[in-house]
Design a protein around this motif. Structure first.
Motif, PDB file in Angstrom:
ATOM      1  N   GLU A 224       0.834  -1.203   0.000  1.00  0.00           N
ATOM      2  CA  GLU A 224       0.000   0.000   0.000  1.00  0.00           C
ATOM      3  C   GLU A 224       0.869   1.254   0.000  1.00  0.00           C
ATOM      4  OE1 GLU A 224      -3.261   2.502  -0.060  1.00  0.00           O
ATOM      5  OE2 GLU A 224      -3.349   0.334  -0.175  1.00  0.00           O
ATOM      6  N   ALA A 225       1.655   1.454   1.061  1.00  0.00           N
ATOM      7  CA  ALA A 225       2.433   2.686   1.179  1.00  0.00           C
ATOM      8  C   ALA A 225       3.792   2.383   1.777  1.00  0.00           C
ATOM      9  CB  ALA A 225       1.685   3.707   2.038  1.00  0.00           C
ATOM     10  N   VAL A 226       4.705   3.365   1.658  1.00  0.00           N
ATOM     11  CA  VAL A 226       6.062   3.198   2.171  1.00  0.00           C
ATOM     12  C   VAL A 226       6.611   4.562   2.558  1.00  0.00           C
ATOM     13  CG1 VAL A 226       6.988   3.274  -0.183  1.00  0.00           C
ATOM     14  CG2 VAL A 226       8.400   2.361   1.646  1.00  0.00           C
ATOM     15  N   VAL A 227       7.391   4.593   3.645  1.00  0.00           N
ATOM     16  CA  VAL A 227       8.150   5.787   4.019  1.00  0.00           C
ATOM     17  C   VAL A 227       9.572   5.346   4.343  1.00  0.00           C
ATOM     18  CG1 VAL A 227       6.174   7.101   4.888  1.00  0.00           C
ATOM     19  CG2 VAL A 227       7.471   5.635   6.456  1.00  0.00           C
ATOM     20  N   ILE A 228      10.492   6.284   4.258  1.00  0.00           N
ATOM     21  CA  ILE A 228      11.905   6.030   4.559  1.00  0.00           C
ATOM     22  C   ILE A 228      12.325   6.890   5.739  1.00  0.00           C
ATOM     23  CG2 ILE A 228      14.270   6.061   3.691  1.00  0.00           C
ATOM     24  CD1 ILE A 228      12.606   4.110   2.145  1.00  0.00           C
ATOM     25  N   ASP A 229      12.927   6.259   6.730  1.00  0.00           N
ATOM     26  CA  ASP A 229      13.518   6.981   7.851  1.00  0.00           C
ATOM     27  C   ASP A 229      14.802   7.646   7.342  1.00  0.00           C
ATOM     28  OD1 ASP A 229      15.015   7.757  10.088  1.00  0.00           O
ATOM     29  OD2 ASP A 229      14.414   6.033  11.293  1.00  0.00           O
ATOM     30  N   PRO A 230      14.850   8.986   7.277  1.00  0.00           N
ATOM     31  CA  PRO A 230      16.022   9.650   6.678  1.00  0.00           C
ATOM     32  C   PRO A 230      17.301   9.490   7.488  1.00  0.00           C
ATOM     33  CG  PRO A 230      14.543  11.266   7.666  1.00  0.00           C
ATOM     34  CD  PRO A 230      13.830   9.953   7.728  1.00  0.00           C
ATOM     35  N   ARG A 231      17.204   9.132   8.761  1.00  0.00           N
ATOM     36  CA  ARG A 231      18.402   8.985   9.592  1.00  0.00           C
ATOM     37  C   ARG A 231      18.915   7.550   9.591  1.00  0.00           C
ATOM     38  NH1 ARG A 231      18.084  11.779  15.328  1.00  0.00           N
ATOM     39  NH2 ARG A 231      20.295  11.263  15.130  1.00  0.00           N
ATOM     40  N   GLN A 232      18.027   6.595   9.837  1.00  0.00           N
ATOM     41  CA  GLN A 232      18.447   5.204   9.951  1.00  0.00           C
ATOM     42  C   GLN A 232      18.427   4.464   8.611  1.00  0.00           C
ATOM     43  OE1 GLN A 232      19.629   3.932  12.805  1.00  0.00           O
ATOM     44  NE2 GLN A 232      19.304   5.940  13.752  1.00  0.00           N
ATOM     45  N   GLY A 233      17.662   4.991   7.646  1.00  0.00           N
ATOM     46  CA  GLY A 233      17.585   4.326   6.346  1.00  0.00           C
ATOM     47  C   GLY A 233      16.578   3.206   6.285  1.00  0.00           C
ATOM     48  N   HIS A 234      15.848   2.945   7.390  1.00  0.00           N
ATOM     49  CA  HIS A 234      14.828   1.908   7.368  1.00  0.00           C
ATOM     50  C   HIS A 234      13.674   2.321   6.467  1.00  0.00           C
ATOM     51  CE1 HIS A 234      16.478   0.900  11.555  1.00  0.00           C
ATOM     52  NE2 HIS A 234      16.785  -0.119  10.777  1.00  0.00           N
ATOM     53  N   ALA A 235      13.065   1.338   5.823  1.00  0.00           N
ATOM     54  CA  ALA A 235      11.818   1.553   5.096  1.00  0.00           C
ATOM     55  C   ALA A 235      10.691   0.931   5.914  1.00  0.00           C
ATOM     56  CB  ALA A 235      11.878   0.917   3.710  1.00  0.00           C
ATOM     57  N   TYR A 236       9.590   1.647   6.045  1.00  0.00           N
ATOM     58  CA  TYR A 236       8.389   1.122   6.706  1.00  0.00           C
ATOM     59  C   TYR A 236       7.303   1.011   5.650  1.00  0.00           C
ATOM     60  CZ  TYR A 236      10.909   2.101  10.993  1.00  0.00           C
ATOM     61  OH  TYR A 236      11.861   2.108  11.982  1.00  0.00           O
ATOM     62  N   LEU A 237       6.611  -0.121   5.647  1.00  0.00           N
ATOM     63  CA  LEU A 237       5.674  -0.410   4.565  1.00  0.00           C
ATOM     64  C   LEU A 237       4.381  -0.979   5.132  1.00  0.00           C
ATOM     65  CD1 LEU A 237       8.722  -1.966   3.761  1.00  0.00           C
ATOM     66  CD2 LEU A 237       7.761  -1.336   1.547  1.00  0.00           C
ATOM     67  N   THR A 238       3.249  -0.599   4.524  1.00  0.00           N
ATOM     68  CA  THR A 238       1.950  -1.144   4.918  1.00  0.00           C
ATOM     69  C   THR A 238       1.448  -2.117   3.859  1.00  0.00           C
ATOM     70  OG1 THR A 238       0.867   0.811   3.961  1.00  0.00           O
ATOM     71  CG2 THR A 238       1.230   0.798   6.344  1.00  0.00           C
ATOM     72  N   GLU A 239       0.608  -3.040   4.304  1.00  0.00           N
ATOM     73  CA  GLU A 239       0.021  -4.067   3.431  1.00  0.00           C
ATOM     74  C   GLU A 239      -1.494  -4.011   3.557  1.00  0.00           C
ATOM     75  OE1 GLU A 239       0.567  -8.854   2.649  1.00  0.00           O
ATOM     76  OE2 GLU A 239       0.690  -8.093   4.712  1.00  0.00           O
ATOM     77  N   ASP A 240      -2.165  -3.778   2.431  1.00  0.00           N
ATOM     78  CA  ASP A 240      -3.628  -3.733   2.391  1.00  0.00           C
ATOM     79  C   ASP A 240      -4.136  -5.091   1.932  1.00  0.00           C
ATOM     80  OD1 ASP A 240      -6.295  -3.234   2.168  1.00  0.00           O
ATOM     81  OD2 ASP A 240      -6.112  -1.595   0.728  1.00  0.00           O
ATOM     82  N   ALA A 241      -4.463  -5.964   2.891  1.00  0.00           N
ATOM     83  CA  ALA A 241      -4.879  -7.324   2.550  1.00  0.00           C
ATOM     84  C   ALA A 241      -5.747  -7.871   3.670  1.00  0.00           C
ATOM     85  CB  ALA A 241      -3.660  -8.220   2.335  1.00  0.00           C
ATOM     86  N   SER A 242      -6.461  -8.936   3.354  1.00  0.00           N
ATOM     87  CA  SER A 242      -7.296  -9.598   4.351  1.00  0.00           C
ATOM     88  C   SER A 242      -7.214 -11.100   4.153  1.00  0.00           C
ATOM     89  CB  SER A 242      -8.753  -9.130   4.244  1.00  0.00           C
ATOM     90  OG  SER A 242      -9.266  -9.396   2.952  1.00  0.00           O
TER      91      SER A 242
END
Length: 479
Positions: A224-242
């Protein structure tokens, strides 16, 4: 390392004090019931009640968008009306969008087109521009919209041949990550390549988008969506599913990896670590679904559990975990990075849906404290046929004027709504394009909400038939 109960308890206390005092949004709805699902909450000013926001919405004679007095809108792209540089129609089904600062006062917007499956199923798919095609059978992709200082608009293809491009996210280095909300493999639904990936699109350099390659390190699932932590470089992602409900993911880059334009496509499919969130309360009890939180201000600790097989070819990623292994949420949707963490949406605040009713939550993940906090809780819309109630939050952005702006994808009348720093909700816009009949009115959802880099213009889309709008007016801090 798992977060201990003692660590969690101390961090919860700090989070309750600190988040309320800092950041663009602050602590939204810290008191139970502070956010009214009907959008009519009031607060006191000089001893008199005052409605939050910018006042009531004024009906639009053109039948497109109702706005508060003093606000105006402009149609930027309109599927079936406006055209790309190449002469084809603007594709339909506008979804996730981000705005970037271009040269000489230009604003660049990357616009997803949520078109699923084969091209034959859509009247206006994303054109198969030479060199920019991943799978020639797929109908979706992104366009790049250039809004020049004088008001002229140009639009071209950023990527084509992808499927179900829903939300996504902007990167700190000025590119767009478009997310495929599908798990179709080659040979299914007419596809000739595997889908369910994230792709990077550069709005500044058309050449950088040639020969598109998926970022397989981020996993293959209903993104669904993604953001990047500008300091640590981690990506966080959501999943739209059931069936079962989707997951919140974190991707940790491999040692020595440095982000930048075009770097993600160089990653090996198994690069870094992809993990799913596992939450627990202050007593150390496992939380199986985010719907268990029923009061704003609820704080959970978060551990991260590594995904066994991130490409999920034989078993979908979310189905690789047992019932007590990870925390799920129904319809994980939009995300936005601000205030040192990730705001993310669960469009339903229930583990399953007994019917068509929506509600919804907005959470904030604090990576330093490894906690999530429930910031916004919307109730079920009691009468979707009437204006004045909000449900089904989807795409979100953090406003430069404080609080959140949320695109509604609920039942009945659809809105852009604001959530103030003091925890009040208010209408910002209403879709007046009735897509159905008098007996069965259907209003298309809002998507792609984001501000221009200078903060003066709010961009948002009406998904069907596909209209991008630029909203301007007397913006001010809301309380």
């Amino acid at each position: 390392m798992p977060l201990s109960r003692r660590d969690f308890t101390s961090r919860t206390v700090i989070a309750g004090a600190g988040v309320a005092l800092t950041g663009t949004v602050g602590a939204l709805a810290t008191a139970p019931g502070a956010l009214a699902a009907d959008g009519t909450a009031w607060h006191e000013e000089n001893g008199h009640p005052r409605e939050p926001g910018y006042g009531p919405l004024v009906s639009d004679p053109a039948g497109i968008l109702a706005l508060p007095a003093g606000f105006t809108y402009r149609v930027i792209t309109h599927s079936g009306v406006t055209k790309l540089d190449s002469g084809e129609s603007t594709p339909s089904n506008h979804d996730g969008t981000a705005a970037f600062e271009g040269a000489r006062g230009v604003t660049l917007l990357v616009n997803n087109h949520e078109l699923k499956g084969p091209r034959s199923g859509w009247a206006r798919p994303v054109p198969l521009t030479e060199g920019l095609v991943y799978d020639p059978a797929a109908s979706g992709g992104c366009t790049v919209v250039e809004v020049r200082r004088g008001g002229e608009v140009a639009e071209w293809v950023g990527i084509a041949g992808t499927s179900t491009n829903c939300a996504g996210g902007a990167t700190p280095w000025g590119t767009w990550l478009t997310c495929e909300e599908t798990e179709d493999l080659a040979g299914k639904n007419g596809m000739t390549k595997d889908h369910g990936y994230v792709f990077e699109v550069d709005p500044h350099d058309r050449r950088a988008n040639r020969d598109p390659q998926p970022v397989k390190a981020f996993g293959r699932y209903a993104h669904e969506a993604v953001v990047i932590d500008p300091r640590q470089g981690h990506a966080y992602l959501t999943e739209d599913a059931s069936g079962p409900n989707g997951l919140l993911y974190r991707w940790t880059p491999p040692h020595g990896f440095r982000h930048g334009r075009g770097k993600l496509r160089t990653l090996a499919p198994d690069a870094g670590v992809l993990a799913a969130a596992k939450c627990f309360d202050s007593s150390g009890r496992f939380v199986d679904d985010l719907s268990r939180a029923t009061q704003t201000g609820t704080v959970y600790g978060v551990d991260w559990v590594e995904v066994p097989d991130r490409d999920g070819r034989t078993t979908s990623v979310r189905k690789q975990f047992g019932a007590d292994a990870v925390t799920r949420a129904r319809k994980l949707e939009g995300m936005w990075w601000a205030d040192g963490g990730a705001y993310f949406v669960s469009s339903y605040a229930r583990s399953e849906s007994p019917g068509p009713a929506h509600d919804g939550q907005v959470w904030f993940y604090d990576p330093k404290r490894r906690t999530i906090r429930l910031m916004v809780l919307l109730g079920v819309n009691p009468d979707p046929s009437k204006d004045g109630a909000f449900d089904g939050p989807d795409n979100i952005t953090v406003s430069p004027y404080g609080g959140l702006v949320i695109a509604e994808d609920g039942e009945g009348v659809q809105h852009l709504l604001g959530a103030t720093e003091s925890g009040r909700t208010y209408p910002l816009a209403r879709n007046e394009m009735n897509m159905g009949t008098a007996e069965n009115p259907e209003y298309s959802e809002f998507t792609g909400v984001c501000f221009a880099p200078d903060g003066r213009t709010l961009y948002a889309n009406i998904q069907e038939p596909g209209i991008m709008l630029a909203i301007t007016g007397p913006w001010r801090r809301t309380r």
